[in-house]
Design a protein around this motif. Structure first.
Motif, PDB file in Angstrom:
ATOM      1  N   SER A 138       0.851  -1.187   0.000  1.00 15.17           N
ATOM      2  CA  SER A 138       0.000   0.000   0.000  1.00 15.17           C
ATOM      3  C   SER A 138       0.887   1.238   0.000  1.00 15.17           C
ATOM      4  O   SER A 138       1.564   1.525   0.987  1.00 15.17           O
ATOM      5  CB  SER A 138      -0.916   0.003   1.233  1.00 15.17           C
ATOM      6  N   GLU A 153      -2.266  -7.817  -2.824  1.00 13.64           N
ATOM      7  CA  GLU A 153      -2.922  -6.502  -2.726  1.00 13.64           C
ATOM      8  C   GLU A 153      -1.937  -5.424  -3.163  1.00 13.64           C
ATOM      9  O   GLU A 153      -0.802  -5.368  -2.687  1.00 13.64           O
ATOM     10  CB  GLU A 153      -3.377  -6.242  -1.283  1.00 13.64           C
ATOM     11  N   GLN A 211      -2.082  -1.241  -3.775  1.00 11.39           N
ATOM     12  CA  GLN A 211      -2.797   0.029  -3.713  1.00 11.39           C
ATOM     13  C   GLN A 211      -1.819   1.171  -3.979  1.00 11.39           C
ATOM     14  O   GLN A 211      -0.965   1.481  -3.160  1.00 11.39           O
ATOM     15  CB  GLN A 211      -3.468   0.213  -2.348  1.00 11.39           C
ATOM     16  N   VAL A 219      -6.628  -7.541  -4.910  1.00 12.21           N
ATOM     17  CA  VAL A 219      -7.008  -6.129  -4.765  1.00 12.21           C
ATOM     18  C   VAL A 219      -6.048  -5.292  -5.597  1.00 12.21           C
ATOM     19  O   VAL A 219      -4.835  -5.333  -5.395  1.00 12.21           O
ATOM     20  CB  VAL A 219      -6.953  -5.679  -3.284  1.00 12.21           C
ATOM     21  N   PHE A 259      -9.227  -9.111   4.033  1.00 10.20           N
ATOM     22  CA  PHE A 259      -7.995  -8.325   4.077  1.00 10.20           C
ATOM     23  C   PHE A 259      -8.181  -7.176   5.049  1.00 10.20           C
ATOM     24  O   PHE A 259      -9.287  -6.639   5.185  1.00 10.20           O
ATOM     25  CB  PHE A 259      -7.654  -7.748   2.696  1.00 10.20           C
ATOM     26  N   THR A 264      -7.822  -4.033   4.871  1.00 13.74           N
ATOM     27  CA  THR A 264      -7.634  -2.968   3.885  1.00 13.74           C
ATOM     28  C   THR A 264      -8.857  -2.084   3.854  1.00 13.74           C
ATOM     29  O   THR A 264      -9.886  -2.381   4.459  1.00 13.74           O
ATOM     30  CB  THR A 264      -7.373  -3.562   2.486  1.00 13.74           C
TER      31      THR A 264
END
Length: 350
Positions: free
Chosen positions: A2, A24, A26, A48, A127, A129
């Motif tokens: 992230s 994931e 981001q 994600v 998750f 998140t």
């Protein structure tokens, strides 16, 4: 990984494909630009992917459909061309957010096969998140409830064609935003199939025809906007539609719509509608005005007659004497009649 809401810029390096176990990614709210590197397809565990609020451009790659994504957010970028039908291969996809791009062409009919948006779907892996989503007309951050959210946002693009009827298969969809496009045709008749829908925005398009009665059966609907289209006919009625805040604003810019909550009656409604308060007031004011004119006419006639008699008596001396003599004669006769009546009454009593 992230890295969202920083000041990162430049193109996304091809080395991102080395993270084959990445689940994931981001990168939203940065200043990345350019096309997505082909090596990103090597991230075969990715569930994600949030690339929103950047400057990414080019087409949405077809190979994205090979990834096991559940959340795909490309909001507010510069992606163009058509939405690839290969995205429909992602059976677990719950969030499709392509809003505020330059996408063109029709909405893929195969979007109706996205089983991740069905009511009986298997839940996505959990998750720790969060993700921003525009739903119910507001941008909200979803965290603990993200696992349960199914949302499709294709707003503010250049999409054309009709709304695919297949999209009504998505019984678990909670938000559908197709606003600010160039969509034509009718609203799908079977829209009641979107049983879980809480937010529906089809505004700023060129949709035509009637509003399906099935919309009134969407029991969870709390945000609803059909404004500025070419819709016509009677607005459906239903308990859920009556609970909306400022419901009349949902139909603005559709000059051929009629019925509650709009002030425009449908054909045949005029006779059955009770008189309005304004109508009562105008009718009452009309009656009062007639009475005033009636009494004024009587008073005017009375005054004219009275002054006519008085004027003659003032100007004609002989008539004046004759009048006074007549009054005195009548007065004497009346007094005499009274006196005789009293005398007879006394005699009767005695």
């Amino acid at each position: 990984m992230s890295l969202s809401s920083n000041k990162l810029s430049g193109i996304l390096p091809s080395s991102i494909g080395n993270f084959t176990s990445l689940e994931e990614l981001q990168l939203n709210n940065n200043s990345f630009y350019g096309e997505l590197p082909l090596t990103l397809r090597n991230c075969s565990s990715l569930i994600v992917l949030d690339l929103g609020e950047n400057g990414f451009s080019g087409s949405i790659p077809r190979w994205i459909g090979d990834l096991p994504l559940a959340l795909l957010r490309l909001h507010q970028n510069m992606f163009s061309d058509r939405i690839p039908s290969q995205l429909c291969q992602m059976s677990g996809l719950q969030i499709v957010d392509f809003g505020n791009n330059h996408l063109s062409g029709p909405i893929p009919r195969c979007f109706g096969n996205l089983s991740g948006m069905f009511l009986d779907k298997d839940g996505m892996p959990w998750f720790e998140t969060s993700m921003m989503q525009v739903i119910k007309g507001r941008e909200l951050e979803f965290t603990t409830t993200l696992k349960l959210l199914a949302n499709m946002d294709l707003s503010m693009n250049n999409l054309v064609g009709s709304i695919p009827k297949e999209i009504t298969n998505l019984s678990g969809l909670r938000g559908l935003n197709l606003s600010h496009n160039h969509l034509t045709g009718n609203i799908p008749e079977n829209i009641s199939g979107l049983k879980s829908l809480e937010s529906l925005d089809l505004s700023m398009n060129q949709l035509s025809g009637i509003i399906p009665q099935g919309i009134s059966g969407l029991n969870y609907l709390s945000h609803f906007n059909l404004s500025y289209n070419n819709l016509s006919g009677r607005i459906p009625t239903g308990n859920q539609l009556r609970t909306l805040d400022d419901p009349s604003s949902s139909y603005l810019g559709n000059s051929e719509l009629c019925g509650i909550p709009l002030p425009r009656n449908c054909s045949g409604d005029e006779k059955s509608q009770p008189p309005t308060t304004i109508g009562h007031r105008e009718e009452r004011e009309g009656v009062d005005l007639e009475k005033i004119w009636f009494y004024m006419a009587i008073m005017s006639g009375y005054a004219t007659g009275l002054w006519g008699v008085i004027g003659v008596l003032v100007l004609k001396k002989t008539w004046r004497y004759a009048c006074f003599q007549f009054v005195e004669t009548v007065n004497d006769k009346v007094l005499l009649a009274i006196a005789l009546g009293v005398a007879r009454l006394k005699n009767y009593i005695n």
